[in-house]
Design a protein around this motif. Structure first.
Motif, short mmCIF file in Angstrom:
data_model
loop_
_atom_site.label_atom_id
_atom_site.label_comp_id
_atom_site.label_asym_id
_atom_site.label_seq_id
_atom_site.Cartn_x
_atom_site.Cartn_y
_atom_site.Cartn_z
N ASP A 8 0.83 -1.20 0.00
CA ASP A 8 0.00 0.00 0.00
C ASP A 8 0.87 1.25 0.00
O ASP A 8 0.79 2.09 0.91
CB ASP A 8 -0.93 0.00 1.22
N SER A 29 2.52 1.34 4.57
CA SER A 29 1.09 1.60 4.40
C SER A 29 0.65 2.75 5.32
O SER A 29 0.98 2.75 6.51
CB SER A 29 0.28 0.35 4.75
N PRO A 30 -0.14 3.66 4.79
CA PRO A 30 -0.64 4.73 5.65
C PRO A 30 -1.56 4.22 6.75
O PRO A 30 -1.70 4.86 7.77
CB PRO A 30 -1.40 5.66 4.70
N VAL A 31 -2.15 3.04 6.54
CA VAL A 31 -3.06 2.49 7.56
C VAL A 31 -2.49 1.23 8.21
O VAL A 31 -3.11 0.65 9.08
CB VAL A 31 -4.45 2.17 6.96
N ALA A 35 -2.11 -1.77 7.03
CA ALA A 35 -2.82 -3.01 6.67
C ALA A 35 -1.83 -4.08 6.25
O ALA A 35 -0.74 -3.77 5.78
CB ALA A 35 -3.82 -2.74 5.55
#
Length: 162
Positions: free
Chosen positions: A14, A154-156, A158
């Motif tokens: 991501d 990943s910015p989140v 995940a």
């Protein structure tokens, strides 16, 4: 008869390809950010992202801080397409063969990373390959590394999708 492994492991990260490329090169230069505890890398000469660069690879069979067998070999970079492809050959140590890392930018801004490993055990690893599934262990380590890379980029945070 000696086993030759021909494996392709991949994941979707991501993050954009430029960030994945930067993280890959940094890891091969010894950053120890996302391929540990399975593998560690150290520059022997040159640079991983330059033809002729030599990198020492250590596979830690029980993790980098847990003792166990250490499998060492040397890769030499043979082809580079910055941001897209890094090809190495294994020239010394417990493996002979090649690996190609490919990055494929996806339309949604993510990146598919793959590692195509074609390797033949060398030296004492020939014997070990008769009793251990080195191919399965290689894929387990590569996929775990890709998942760790995805968590970092990943910015989140995940998990990597396969």
């Amino acid at each position: 008869m000696t086993t030759t492994y021909d494996l392709i492991d991949e994941a979707v990260i991501d993050a954009p390809a430029a960030a994945v490329w930067e993280a890959l090169v940094a890891e091969l230069h010894g950053a120890k950010k996302w391929w540990v505890p399975s593998n560690t890398f150290a520059v022997i000469s040159g640079s991983a992202d330059q033809v002729g660069g030599r990198i020492g690879v250590t596979v830690h069979t029980k993790g980098s801080d847990n003792g166990g067998l250490k499998l060492r070999f040397t890769s030499r970079t043979v082809a580079v397409e910055p941001g897209r492809k890094l090809e190495v050959e294994y020239v010394d140590g417990v493996f002979r063969g090649r690996s190609v890392f490919r990055l494929e930018p996806l339309a949604d801004g993510r990146t598919r990373i793959s590692m195509h490993f074609v390797g033949t055990p060398n030296g004492f690893l020939k014997i070990l390959s008769k009793v251990a599934d080195l191919g399965a262990e290689h894929s387990k380590g590569a996929l775990s590394a890709f998942e760790s890379l995805n968590r970092q980029l990943s910015p989140v945070g995940a998990g990597a999708r396969r």
